[in-house]
Design a protein around this motif. Structure first.
Motif, PDB file in Angstrom:
ATOM      1  N   MET A  14       2.033  -2.840   8.910  1.00 40.69           N
ATOM      2  CA  MET A  14       1.547  -1.654   9.613  1.00 40.69           C
ATOM      3  C   MET A  14       1.838  -0.436   8.759  1.00 40.69           C
ATOM      4  O   MET A  14       2.957  -0.239   8.307  1.00 40.69           O
ATOM      5  N   THR A  15       0.793   0.363   8.489  1.00 39.94           N
ATOM      6  CA  THR A  15       1.031   1.583   7.716  1.00 39.94           C
ATOM      7  C   THR A  15       1.418   2.705   8.669  1.00 39.94           C
ATOM      8  O   THR A  15       0.812   2.889   9.721  1.00 39.94           O
ATOM      9  N   ILE A  16       2.461   3.437   8.266  1.00 38.27           N
ATOM     10  CA  ILE A  16       2.942   4.559   9.078  1.00 38.27           C
ATOM     11  C   ILE A  16       3.200   5.717   8.125  1.00 38.27           C
ATOM     12  O   ILE A  16       3.174   5.538   6.909  1.00 38.27           O
TER      13      ILE A  16
ATOM     14  N   ASP B 256      -2.776  -4.584   8.772  1.00 36.56           N
ATOM     15  CA  ASP B 256      -3.182  -5.195  10.033  1.00 36.56           C
ATOM     16  C   ASP B 256      -3.195  -4.158  11.148  1.00 36.56           C
ATOM     17  O   ASP B 256      -4.021  -4.182  12.036  1.00 36.56           O
ATOM     18  N   LEU B 257      -2.225  -3.237  11.055  1.00 36.18           N
ATOM     19  CA  LEU B 257      -2.139  -2.169  12.043  1.00 36.18           C
ATOM     20  C   LEU B 257      -2.019  -0.858  11.277  1.00 36.18           C
ATOM     21  O   LEU B 257      -1.400  -0.818  10.211  1.00 36.18           O
ATOM     22  N   ALA B 258      -2.598   0.193  11.835  1.00 36.79           N
ATOM     23  CA  ALA B 258      -2.488   1.475  11.153  1.00 36.79           C
ATOM     24  C   ALA B 258      -2.221   2.575  12.161  1.00 36.79           C
ATOM     25  O   ALA B 258      -2.748   2.579  13.268  1.00 36.79           O
ATOM     26  N   TRP B 259      -1.372   3.463  11.746  1.00 34.45           N
ATOM     27  CA  TRP B 259      -1.021   4.659  12.500  1.00 34.45           C
ATOM     28  C   TRP B 259      -2.046   5.693  12.049  1.00 34.45           C
ATOM     29  O   TRP B 259      -2.272   5.848  10.848  1.00 34.45           O
TER      30      TRP B 259
ATOM     31  N   GLY C  84      -2.386   7.870  16.923  1.00 35.87           N
ATOM     32  CA  GLY C  84      -2.654   6.609  17.585  1.00 35.87           C
ATOM     33  C   GLY C  84      -2.311   5.440  16.682  1.00 35.87           C
ATOM     34  O   GLY C  84      -2.160   5.606  15.466  1.00 35.87           O
ATOM     35  N   ILE C  85      -2.158   4.258  17.275  1.00 37.50           N
ATOM     36  CA  ILE C  85      -2.000   3.051  16.470  1.00 37.50           C
ATOM     37  C   ILE C  85      -3.158   2.126  16.811  1.00 37.50           C
ATOM     38  O   ILE C  85      -3.420   1.871  17.988  1.00 37.50           O
ATOM     39  N   GLY C  86      -3.838   1.662  15.785  1.00 45.11           N
ATOM     40  CA  GLY C  86      -4.960   0.770  16.024  1.00 45.11           C
ATOM     41  C   GLY C  86      -4.815  -0.520  15.245  1.00 45.11           C
ATOM     42  O   GLY C  86      -4.012  -0.624  14.307  1.00 45.11           O
ATOM     43  N   VAL C  87      -5.596  -1.508  15.635  1.00 41.85           N
ATOM     44  CA  VAL C  87      -5.639  -2.781  14.925  1.00 41.85           C
ATOM     45  C   VAL C  87      -6.865  -2.757  14.019  1.00 41.85           C
ATOM     46  O   VAL C  87      -7.969  -2.469  14.469  1.00 41.85           O
ATOM     47  N   VAL C  88      -6.654  -3.021  12.749  1.00 36.64           N
ATOM     48  CA  VAL C  88      -7.761  -2.970  11.801  1.00 36.64           C
ATOM     49  C   VAL C  88      -8.645  -4.197  11.996  1.00 36.64           C
ATOM     50  O   VAL C  88      -8.164  -5.330  11.963  1.00 36.64           O
TER      51      VAL C  88
END
Lengths: 274, 311, 414
Positions: C37-39, C92-95, C298-302
């Motif tokens: 997850m990128t933050i 997989d997940l991105a902020w 927000g956090i989303g699923v790529v």
């Protein structure tokens, strides 16, 4: 006023923009943030504190990042020498068909900004499974555009060696390769020095590539790490950033001051003749 | 490495007759020596460039994950883009300014330091020192110093001058970016010039002085031609550097105010990486490549015309 | 990570592989997967909390082998993220920042979130930006209203009363001007504006009912009379009243260099050293009355992630009511049951209940999100370039704003 005093005066004034930023960076890293932002800026910290330096190591694996930058720069420097010294020698002293065209071709790399090729390079390395490793940061400088400058400097240097050297080598029964290895390279010490400095600094300063290729803090390099010192909401922690910046600059500066005679003279001897 | 070279040397010595002539041997050694560099250029310069050209024929939206062939659309957009003339002007201004200021300052410093003075080594070290400071650190620091209430204006105030808001008005912003880059790198050119100046035979000056030539004439007629190879080398390095200026713009001005410091590299970075127009970014890369190619050829030609000592 | 056969492929093969815009991508495999997850936060406390949530998840979910939080520098966050996606290395997940929300949501880069726990708890004002066709594409895990932090010591020095809720822009400028005239410190700082991040000015022009563009995003609002009025007021406050620091001057409120700053309430943690007495009040009212503005992430699923299902599973866990309460100490939550003064006070010990009620709870309920639009980065750049002329003494406000609209309208119409 004598001519000498005038000269010293001019030199001292000219020096200010060269010295002041470094001075300001180092002294500010010892100040609290409010003092860094104060106007007019203070020349020396009112109460020097090493707080920021402690935080540099607490917030990031800074020692590891330091090592990464150091070893990558060393490997790149050695690799570049291995590639550029023979290439420069061949372009300067060996006649072979198409050498001019080949030289002009690689010269293009000298002028290609890395922003132009970063996306395709990223895809190439990703396809090879090498992103988030140090390979791209080593292979591209050693073989790609950045090493062209090294080859260029090497070529310029080898051009200055007298023709008679080759004839003497031939009389001794040395082939071209042996002449390069036994005669050319030992004489090329100043050029090797210059190329080492250029290459080391280039690798040490690389910014865009690490940001694009690396994603694990333990694999980061220093310039990338510098941008990571931010507070909880992305605001830069100025004193910590400046402390980290000082830590990246000072050792190189010290090495440079100690070895500056070799540095500068090595560099100087390469550009002599075009 | 050493083993390979010895082996090459041995083959070279052993086969000297018949088809295996000295010329052919030279050719082979030449090709072997340049092979890694040439292969590297193909893989890490020309393959990416070819890919960039390929991308430039496509509309590539990274977020939507679409990649469609659009032919010359991006190139038509390039011709119609109202920003392109501004960007090219800024690029030319920056490169020309940088090369002129950098080379003249480097030459001035070199001439000053080649006077017989005590302590020139100290000054030489000081002028060279920014070269070894990390570029990112250097620009961050200058970003601070060039603020309206920053160190530069504090120094100016000390001598009674009210400094401008450097990074916020068009002309001073461009001048600041150029100056920051010059101070960072001029030491390199200075050192190269210093060495070249030492290489000019003293007898030439003595003869000219006897002929009644003044200081300026001696400089223009003797010094400049004698160091012209170094001028070529430094101008190549400096032009190359000027086209690649990026971190400085990104940290100091972000291309502003307006678009006054948006040089081509920065614009293509914006289009590709910030605005997600990778196809158009690739088109701008192609434009940059054409400019670079033209400059390379031009410099190569000039070398023959202008440089005094080319072997 | 599956290493493709490119190493053995010839140049031509490599060219085709790499030229293909969509890229190969990794194939989902049967074994446990690693999530990334990128933050943008590199803050040690934040990371510790995220890691502890991840560790709990790993204990009960054997299909996930590891969860890694990748910190990308905030300066180039979106740029670096899209570069990774362009290179075929999507997380997989991105902020996601609010200003790129329309791009990410609208382009189809994210997978719809259908497994969230108790989605009905989410306050409608917080999810608006992240929805398309009735589906939610990112969890608005940080919804942070803007308020005004006040340095009471500095105001006292300048002989000014500290502001109270219900104050006006007129008063705000008077107080700020008094501070800058009497103490030499800065008056009011719109944090992160710095004459570049103009979207932060929404916290000013909201009081005039102005907006950057219309609700549907089609027409430019900069040349409208209410915007001209708001910007004329701001211009005068900067260059005549000296209530705000001029372009190129930096003043950090949290270092005690300014009397007041407009920023998100989450910055309160920067005040924990307690070097001066401070308060937090709602934004001052403008001619059009009271208003509030919120910033979001927000956090989303790529969508192209091969592990999208596992990523969605982890996201649902991370944002369930229990974990939302834990995250609330750093990031104001979108869940209404958590949005009570008492509840927030527990995780935000620095703020008093009435501050939380006035600024956070009321702010989230009626706040407008900072301006965002598809193609935001290009728009933002065009607006910034156009506004640059405004930030000089004696600028032609109406003329400059009309020029901004000329530059921006074609981009809005796209």
């Amino acid at each position: 006023m004598s001519r000498k005093t005038l000269l010293y005066g001019v030199l001292c004034v000219l020096c200010v923009p060269f010295v002041f930023p470094t001075w300001w960076m180092v002294t500010s890293s010892l100040k609290p943030v409010s003092e860094i932002l104060a106007f007019p800026p203070s020349l020396l910290p009112a109460r020097p504190m090493l707080d920021a330096y402690r935080q540099v190591f607490e917030l990031q694996p800074f020692a590891t990042q330091y090592w990464n930058s150091l070893y990558i720069a060393a490997v790149v420097t050695l690799g570049t020498l291995a590639v550029s010294a023979p290439a420069g020698y061949a372009f300067a002293r060996l006649r072979f068909r198409g050498s001019n065209a080949l030289f002009l071709m690689i010269l293009v790399g000298l002028l290609i900004p890395s922003e132009v090729t970063i996306v395709p390079l990223f895809r190439i390395f990703h396809t090879a499974g090498l992103t988030d490793t140090h390979w791209p940061l080593i292979l591209v400088p050693v073989l790609g555009a950045p090493s062209v400058l090294a080859t260029f400097i090497m070529r310029q240097f080898f051009l200055t060696l007298p023709k008679e050297l080759d004839e003497a080598a031939a009389v001794d029964g040395l082939g071209r390769a042996a002449a390069f290895w036994r005669i050319g390279l030992p004489l090329a010490r100043p050029a090797v020095g210059a190329v080492s400095i250029f290459t080391f600094l280039h690798s040490w300063n690389l910014f865009l590539e690490p940001i694009v290729f690396l994603s694990t803090p333990e694999r980061f390099t220093l310039p990338q790490a510098l941008t990571q010192f931010v507070d909880a909401y992305g605001g830069p922690m100025w004193n910590v950033q400046l402390a980290a910046a000082s830590l990246t600059a000072l050792p190189v500066l010290v090495v440079f001051v100690l070895a500056q005679k070799q540095f500068v003279e090595g560099l100087a001897h390469t550009g002599l003749k075009g | 490495m050493a083993l390979g070279l010895r082996a090459a040397a041995r083959t070279a010595r052993e086969g000297r007759t018949g088809w295996w002539t000295a010329t052919r041997r030279d050719h082979l050694v030449g090709y072997l020596f340049v092979a890694p560099q040439v292969a590297g250029s193909l893989l890490f310069v020309f393959l990416p460039l070819a890919l960039v050209l390929w991308y430039s024929l496509h509309e590539w939206n990274v977020l939507a994950d679409t990649f469609g062939f659009v032919g010359a659309d991006n190139y038509r957009h390039l011709l119609a883009d109202p920003n392109v003339p501004k960007v090219l002007t800024a690029t030319a201004l920056f490169s020309a300014g940088l090369v002129v200021v950098n080379l003249s300052l480097a030459l001035l410093l070199a001439v000053l330091l080649s006077q017989r003075l005590r302590g020139t080594v100290v000054f030489r070290t000081l002028f060279f020192s920014p070269v070894v400071v990390s570029l990112v650190a250097w620009t961050i620091v200058w970003g601070f110093l060039l603020q309206r209430d920053g160190g530069v204006n504090a120094l100016l105030q000390a001598v009674g001058v009210e400094g401008p808001n450097w990074l916020r008005t068009g002309p001073t912003a461009m001048a600041s970016v150029i100056a920051v880059q010059v101070v960072k790198n001029v030491g390199l050119n200075m050192v190269l010039f210093l060495a070249a100046l030492q290489g000019v035979p003293k007898e030439l000056y003595e003869a000219a002085t006897l002929d009644g030539a003044g200081a300026w004439t001696r400089f223009a007629r003797i010094t400049l031609p004698m160091i012209s190879p170094t001028v070529l080398l430094t101008s190549i390095i400096t032009v190359a550097g000027s086209l690649q200026v990026f971190a400085q713009i990104a940290v100091l001005t972000q291309g502003g105010p307006g678009t006054s410091t948006t040089v081509l590299v920065y614009y293509l970075y914006q289009q590709a990486f910030q605005f997600h127009h990778f196809g158009y970014g690739a088109t701008l890369s192609a434009l940059l490549f054409v400019i670079v190619l033209a400059l390379t050829v031009l410099q190569w030609r000039l070398r023959r015309r202008w440089v005094f000592l080319e072997s | 990570m599956r290493i493709t056969t490119a190493a053995t492929a010839g140049l031509a093969g490599l060219l085709v592989l790499t030229a293909c815009g969509s890229g190969g991508g990794d194939k989902g495999s049967a074994g446990p997967v690693s999530l990334r997850m990128t933050i943008w936060t590199g803050n040690a406390d934040h990371l510790k909390l995220l890691d502890s949530i991840a560790d709990e998840y790993l204990k009960t979910h054997k299909d996930v082998a590891s969860i890694k939080f990748d910190t990308l520098p905030i300066e180039n966050y979106t740029t670096t993220l899209t570069t990774q996606m362009a290179g075929g290395n999507a997380p997989d997940l991105a902020w996601i920042l609010e200003n790129s929300a329309p791009d990410f949501v609208g382009s189809g880069a994210l997978a719809p979130l259908e497994t969230l726990v108790k989605p009905e708890e989410l306050a409608p004002s917080t999810t608006k930006l992240w929805q398309k066709d009735g589906k939610l594409y990112a969890y608005p895990f940080s919804t942070s209203p803007f308020g005004v932090f006040v340095n009471e010591d500095l105001l006292k020095q300048a002989g000014q009363e500290p502001p109270k809720a219900g104050w006006t822009w007129q008063e705000a400028v008077e107080k700020a001007a008094a501070v800058s005239a009497r103490t030499g410190k800065a008056g009011l700082v719109v944090r992160d504006f710095d004459y570049k991040g103009w979207d932060n000015l929404a916290t000013v022009w909201g009081g005039w009912g102005a907006e950057a563009w219309s609700e549907d995003g089609r027409s430019c609002g900069f040349a409208k009379p209410e915007m001209v009025e708001a910007m004329t007021f701001l211009h005068k406050a900067i260059f005549e009243d000296k209530a705000l620091p001029a372009p190129g001057a930096t003043a950090d409120f949290f270092a005690g260099e300014a009397a007041m700053t407009i920023t998100q309430i989450s910055r309160a943690s920067l005040l924990k050293d307690g070097a001066f007495d401070w308060d937090l009040v709602p934004l001052p009212a403008g001619p059009k009355g009271a208003y509030s503005v919120i910033g979001q992430a927000g956090i989303g699923v790529v969508k192209k992630s091969p592990n999208a299902a596992q990523a969605a599973g982890f996201l649902s866990f991370m944002t369930d009511p229990g974990n939302s309460a834990r995250l609330a100490q750093y990031f104001p939550p979108p869940r209404t049951p958590l949005l009570t003064a008492e509840g927030l006070a527990k995780s935000n010990p620095l703020l008093k209940p009435e501050q939380l009620q006035q600024v956070v709870i009321d702010g989230i309920a009626k706040g407008r999100v900072k301006p965002s639009h598809s193609g935001q980065a290009e728009l933002a750049q065009a607006v910034r370039a156009g506004l640059d002329q405004l930030w000089q003494p004696g600028a032609d406000v109406a003329g400059t704003l009309a020029g901004v609209c000329t530059a921006v309208q074609p981009l809005l119409a796209k």
